[in-house]
Design a protein around this motif. Sequence first.
Motif, short mmCIF file in Angstrom:
data_model
loop_
_atom_site.label_atom_id
_atom_site.label_comp_id
_atom_site.label_asym_id
_atom_site.label_seq_id
_atom_site.Cartn_x
_atom_site.Cartn_y
_atom_site.Cartn_z
N ASN A 59 2.81 -3.00 11.31
CA ASN A 59 3.14 -2.36 10.11
C ASN A 59 4.79 -2.54 9.72
N GLU B 207 4.87 -5.93 -3.05
CA GLU B 207 4.74 -4.44 -2.65
C GLU B 207 5.84 -3.84 -3.42
N ASP C 24 -2.04 -4.24 5.37
CA ASP C 24 -3.13 -3.46 5.06
C ASP C 24 -3.90 -3.00 6.11
N ARG C 25 -4.03 -3.82 7.25
CA ARG C 25 -5.07 -3.44 8.12
C ARG C 25 -4.45 -2.46 9.25
N MET D 75 0.93 -1.40 0.06
CA MET D 75 -0.19 0.04 -0.08
C MET D 75 0.99 1.11 0.02
#
Length: 240
Positions: free
Chosen positions: A17, A44, A12-13, A1
């Motif tokens: 991270n 990614e 993504d949630r 992302m």
Amino acid sequence: MKIAPGIHRIGDRSIVNSYLLEDAGEVTIIDAGVPGYYRDIPGELALMGRTVADVRALVLTHGHTDHIGFAERLRQQVPVSVHEADAALARGEVPNPVKGFGRTRLGPFIGFLWFAILHGGLRTPKLKQVATFGDGATLDVPGSPRVILTPGHTPGSAVLHVPSRNALFVGDALATYAVTTGARGPQVAPFTADAAQAVASLARLEAVSADVVLPGHGDPWTAGVQEAVRQVRQGAATRD
């Protein structure tokens, strides 16, 4: 992302991270999240127009297992580093300094545990070797992050300032999502060993200018470093 120019995130949630930082066609990974994220790296990188061959380094903001994740696997390809005060913790040679879980709400906490199970977080491989850096160092890796030591969450909790991207990678010096309660917004991160020290350490960030603050847990913060620090202090004072 994609988070910002030259910065992508795995996770993504935003529960846990890991960040990809690109500079001049080369990439630094900041934090290794959970082991299962390793399989997301090629995809990614492709979104950034890069490949695994462009990754030059993995830098850890601290030594907790939910930031070590795939570090041992990636270490076979690129150097891995952490602040010198967290090296033993990262290698699993000393116990986690945190005492207890702190405040919890059943739903979010179980959600975090389930997330960890699904992504291999309960079986994080030990990091066998790790290079170290000190406070104030400018790291010789893509993006040239400058190290700001912010002890409290762990003794070697480090923030990485990347002026070229107007970004501040704060690790767990603060969080914008509490995996234990579901609370959102800038706050003391869960599993902090010394909350008072963590809050006091944030004074070291007040003179830093960055368009985006990127935590280890939670969404990016774009309302300014100083406002993030103010909200953490306010929340900590309310809980005292």
